[in-house]
Design an enzyme around this catalytic site. Structure first.
Site, PDB file in Angstrom:
ATOM      1  N   LYS A  66      39.241 -13.689  -7.705  1.00 43.66           N
ATOM      2  CA  LYS A  66      39.577 -13.118  -9.007  1.00 43.66           C
ATOM      3  C   LYS A  66      41.075 -12.893  -9.060  1.00 43.66           C
ATOM      4  CE  LYS A  66      37.551 -11.365 -11.988  1.00 43.66           C
ATOM      5  NZ  LYS A  66      36.680 -10.173 -12.026  1.00 43.66           N
ATOM      6  N   HIS A  67      41.718 -13.465 -10.056  1.00 47.17           N
ATOM      7  CA  HIS A  67      43.154 -13.273 -10.272  1.00 47.17           C
ATOM      8  C   HIS A  67      43.973 -13.565  -9.016  1.00 47.17           C
ATOM      9  CE1 HIS A  67      42.490 -11.921 -14.345  1.00 47.17           C
ATOM     10  NE2 HIS A  67      41.567 -11.087 -13.896  1.00 47.17           N
ATOM     11  N   ASN A 231      51.074  -6.487  -0.852  1.00 48.40           N
ATOM     12  CA  ASN A 231      50.596  -6.128   0.475  1.00 48.40           C
ATOM     13  C   ASN A 231      49.070  -6.223   0.521  1.00 48.40           C
ATOM     14  OD1 ASN A 231      53.110  -5.446   1.687  1.00 48.40           O
ATOM     15  ND2 ASN A 231      53.021  -3.389   0.799  1.00 48.40           N
ATOM     16  N   HIS A 392      52.659 -14.638  -2.159  1.00 47.26           N
ATOM     17  CA  HIS A 392      53.009 -14.279  -3.540  1.00 47.26           C
ATOM     18  C   HIS A 392      53.015 -15.530  -4.409  1.00 47.26           C
ATOM     19  CE1 HIS A 392      54.124 -10.105  -2.693  1.00 47.26           C
ATOM     20  NE2 HIS A 392      54.718 -10.564  -1.618  1.00 47.26           N
TER      21      HIS A 392
END
Length: 392
Positions: A66-67, A231, A392
């Site tokens: 999810k996302h 994180n 990221h």
């Protein structure tokens, strides 16, 4: 096909949108549906995770995304009767290894997995497709689909369910790029092997014993973190992630968030929860939400007069705070990975409350001595991997 036009980007106002290859063909094929920008981000990140899990463990693997972060990840170990019941697959008599992997990945955090994108390391078979069909999900990516599985999935969501077939032999270029604010970023791909025994060579704690199962679970944790927005920390038990804390600015908040998820996973196995008298025909999402509220301190929201009748045939007794504390204390043998070092021993204190006995983290904090001392206080075995896994 070298490019694929998309309806829009992350949001409807972001047009035009496409995925494309600068050279060569796309290593994937859309077999059904019309995946969007975020669907493909989830699909490609989750595929990398399950492919790496399969290579590291030799077991079929699945992930629920999810996302652009995993809500669950697991390998295809057999399910106990308890897990079959709390994952709501006890009506399926024969479960293939890839179906077991999917049931574990989806079942770990059912609230977060609602509307997920699924990745399978192996061919999607009919039983896995049947499990997928009855969950609220945006799509699935796998190296192949049996004809029976494809027929089942093409009937899902009135024929719009997203099904992506990816070439398992595809290897991307060693350098990756992305743009932010019109500026191109470039870096070498993170190709580190997380099943390398050298990662467990530096064990600064008094307890230096990692069982074979603990090493497997720590490897699963680290690979999961490699594809989780930082994180992040990940609790793993018996071949599956049971709590993932993603995208938090503070590491202790990651540890608390993931620990709370691990506690909820464990509390769902409490006899009171497993025996909840649900009304017949309750929707899966309503049942999951009701269990989540019942376990929480807000249990009266589903137990008050005039409300409980919507969910139960009779009013259940609350699961008290004392009962929850006592049950959580029974959870043992949990493994915990972190995508960077733990700066303070408070992370270990929180992890211990959720049954953590094995830890793998980068090390290198100025307070490593405090972290080691806290592990020694509880007999936790901890490895300093020397590897950071920011994503990221």
């Amino acid at each position: 096909m070298t490019e694929l036009a998309l309806k829009y980007g992350c949001n409807p106002n972001q047009k035009p949108s496409r995925i494309f290859m600068e050279s060569g063909q796309l290593p994937l094929e859309v077999l059904n549906g019309r995946p969007g920008y975020i669907n493909f981000l989830d699909a490609l990140n989750s595929w990398q995770l399950v492919k790496e899990l399969k290579a590291a463990t030799g077991l079929p693997a699945a992930a629920s995304f999810k996302h652009v972060s995993p809500a669950g990840a697991a390998v295809g170990l057999p399910l106990s009767d308890t897990l079959r019941k709390i994952y709501f697959v006890d009506d399926i008599k024969e479960m293939s290894p890839i179906a077991c992997a999917y049931a574990r990945a989806r079942g770990a955090d059912r609230m977060s997995s609602y509307g997920d994108f699924v990745a399978l390391s192996d061919t999607c078979d009919a039983v896995t497709a049947q499990l997928l069909k009855r969950e609220v999900s945006d799509g699935v990516i796998a190296p192949d689909f049996t004809p029976e599985a494809l027929e089942i999935l093409r009937a899902k969501r009135k024929g719009t369910y997203n099904v992506i077939k990816i070439d398992p032999s595809y290897v991307p270029a060693p350098v990756e790029r992305k743009q932010v604010f019109g500026i191109t970023f470039e870096q070498g791909r993170n190709e580190i092997r997380l099943d390398d025994p050298a990662l467990f060579a530096n064990i600064p704690t008094r307890n230096k014993t990692f069982t074979e199962e603990a090493r497997r679970d720590l490897i699963i944790s680290l690979i999961t973190l490699k594809y989780t927005q930082s994180n992040s920390v990940c609790y793993v038990k018996d071949g599956q992630a049971i709590g993932i804390g993603a995208g938090q600015q503070s590491r202790i908040h990651c540890t608390r968030l993931a620990g709370n998820k691990a506690d909820i996973w464990w509390l769902r196995q409490h006899p009171k929860v497993m025996q909840l008298p649900f009304v017949e025909g309750i929707r899966r999402a309503d049942r999951d939400n009701t269990i989540d509220v019942y376990i929480s301190d807000d249990y009266d929201d589903v137990l008050r007069e005039g409300t409980w009748q919507q969910f139960f045939t009779e009013r259940p007794e609350p699961l008290t705070r004392e009962e929850k504390k006592e049950w959580i204390a029974r959870n043992k043998g949990v493994a915990l990975g972190s995508d960077a070092f733990f700066p303070f021993g408070d992370n270990i204190e929180r992890a211990h409350k959720s049954g953590v006995e094995y830890i793998a983290q980068a090390g290198g904090s100025v307070r490593d001595d405090h972290v080691i001392d806290t592990c020694d206080k509880y007999g936790i075995a901890m490895a300093f991997t020397g590897v950071r896994l920011f994503h990221h």
